[in-house]
Write a protein that holds these residues in place. Structure first.
Motif: not given
Length: 533
Positions: A332-336, A353-356, A269-271
């Motif tokens: 945040p989440g997991k997004w295609y 897209i996978d948030y740590e 988050k924040g990247d």
């Protein structure tokens, strides 16, 4: 003048072709994985090579695409895509190509305006590199952006087999926390499809060397659209005879992997995130980035002025094109990230897209939903352009694109002619050149690529571009469309200008920009097989 000597390619070559993209083995020479100003930069499993001295070895291999599918490939450094080359702005680099294949190869620096002698067009700027031989490309990388490299020898086949990779010129003033490259491609995995296409080819088209047609010429492949087209004698041909059929490409990939095998793009988050999309295949891909507002910050490596944030729109990426996208990781989440369409294979072109630290399930695919595309004609903010529609030009040229049939089968033409018989665009250093591109082929897209130069897109269908000035090297011209483009003749040489659906180039849709005040010491060999398309 034309500088190319052609050789016909055997139909049997298709048996080994299973289309572009991939990565088989990790490259022990890959260097680090960190881009300037970013925590990570990932492309193929070959990793990243940094200058100034780089070696690329062309050799055979196999590629596991995912879902139990493995195909034979041709590789650079045992990988498809080949290693991502990253250099700093202003760096002088030397790239040595070693050919361990049984066929001659070359390297073209797609989109990058290298000096003419290292453009990598066999028979035009160099002889193709023979089996067991080497060739060194040397130039200063002073223009930041997203580019790519690929073989330009019999490129319809060699790019399809996997001879390509990303070429990134980094600007130290641009800072991103994450910087990812995504190379898009399509593959043939269905043996029945391959067999059917071979049967289509055996009508004699494989022997037409006058139009530059090689082993895949005459096959119905490529863009989109419907309707009818004109034959060489001016008569109409039924649309279903002229429309490309891309059904043989039945599995799509990102960085050589498909579906769940595609490596996730990790963010926190924040990247501040940068995505570099490169279409190394032969189909248009409509890419949707879920869950975030995005900005298209560059087209074909050239910056877009003050791009606005948009959401739930696709980026339409044609063969040879590149688009750079930025977004802030604020959801945040997991997004295609996925291709939109309904044809077989589309679902393989999907990354996550996978948030740590996120434990959320992946969001739902909406690949079958038709979303509007970002239109660069009115995107970004106006600023002073290099060219305008109404200024004086030293050279004006009209390029009519079409499809037809001759005695050997399917051809694709520029002003009614096929390469090497097309009329070159003659310029001299310093000329301001305007070209009108008209797609009279009512069935197929033609993504036109100019070597050695950037051009400004002035208008589409008579309407001026009203947003940011758009500079590109590859432009997708759809059926019935007309574009006007302009460029400065500032890179002396002899440069190819061709369709980057390489099936079309292979069947004739190629011309040259020829500087009349340029002299080359290169003399094509009459004993080598030079086939730039």
């Amino acid at each position: 003048m034309k500088r190319v000597f052609f050789a016909a390619m055997a139909v049997s070559a298709l048996l080994l072709i299973t289309a572009c993209s991939a990565a088989t083995k990790s490259n022990s020479r890959s260097g680090d994985n960190t881009a300037a100003g970013s925590e990570s930069a990932v492309s193929s499993s070959a990793g990243i090579l940094r200058g100034p001295n780089i070696t690329l070895v062309a050799e055979k291999g196999t590629q596991k695409l995912g879902n139990g599918t493995t195909v034979p490939v041709w590789t650079f450094n045992s990988s498809v895509p080949g290693p991502e080359i990253r250099v700093s702005k202003g760096q002088k680099i030397r790239v040595t190509l070693k050919n361990n294949l049984s066929a001659p190869v070359s390297i073209h620096w797609h989109g990058y305006p290298v000096p003419n002698k290292v453009d990598g067009a066999p028979g035009v700027t160099q002889n193709a590199v023979a089996p067991g031989k080497s060739y060194t490309y040397e130039f200063v990388a002073d223009k930041p952006g997203t580019y790519w490299y690929h073989s330009h020898q019999d490129s319809v086949n060699q790019v399809d087999r996997g001879l390509y990779g990303a070429f990134i010129v980094e600007d130290p003033a641009e800072k991103y926390d994450r910087d990812y490259t995504l190379m898009l491609d399509e593959w043939v995995t269905d043996k029945n499809q391959i067999t059917n296409q071979i049967k289509t080819m055996t009508s004699g088209v494989q022997n037409n060397t006058n139009s530059g047609m090689g082993s895949m010429s005459g096959m119905n492949m490529g863009g989109s659209g419907s309707g009818s087209s004109m034959n060489m004698d001016g008569t109409n041909l039924p649309g279903n005879m002229m429309k490309d059929n891309m059904s043989m490409y039945d599995l799509f990939t990102i960085n050589g992997k498909s579906g769940s095998s595609v490596k996730s793009l990790t963010v926190k988050k924040g990247d501040k995130v940068r995505l570099r999309f490169i279409n190394s295949g032969y189909l248009v891909h409509n890419i949707h980035i879920h869950g975030h507002s995005i900005k298209v910050i560059a087209a074909d490596g050239q910056p877009v002025n003050n791009p606005q944030a948009v959401k739930n729109r696709v980026i339409s990426i044609a063969p040879g094109e590149r688009y750079d996208v930025s977004f802030t990781a604020d959801n945040p989440g997991k997004w295609y990230i996925e291709d939109h369409g309904t044809v077989k294979g589309t679902d393989g072109m999907r990354a996550l897209i996978d948030y740590e630290g996120s434990t959320a399930a992946a969001d739902r695919s909406d690949a079958g939903t038709a979303l509007p595309a970002i239109d660069l004609a009115d995107y970004g903010t106006q600023t002073k352009p290099e060219f305008t529609l109404n200024q004086k030009y030293d050279v004006s040229y009209t390029m009519n694109l079409n499809a037809g049939m001759d005695q050997n089968g399917m051809i694709y033409t520029i002003n009614g002619k096929t390469f090497p018989n097309t009329d070159p665009i003659q310029v001299k250093t310093g000329d301001r050149v305007k070209i009108k591109i008209v797609n009279r082929d009512r069935a197929n897209n033609h993504p036109m690529h100019l070597h050695g130069h950037f051009f400004q897109v002035l208008s589409r269908n008579g309407k001026p571009f009203t947003g940011s000035p758009i500079y590109k090297d590859t432009l997708n011209v759809k059926p019935g469309e007309t574009y006007e483009i302009a460029f400065l003749a500032n890179n002396p040489g002899i440069w190819l200008f061709h369709c980057h659906d390489l099936h079309h180039a292979n069947a004739g849709m190629v011309t040259e920009v020829e500087y009349t005040d340029y002299h080359s010491n290169y003399v094509p060999s009459r004993t080598e097989i030079n086939k730039p398309e």
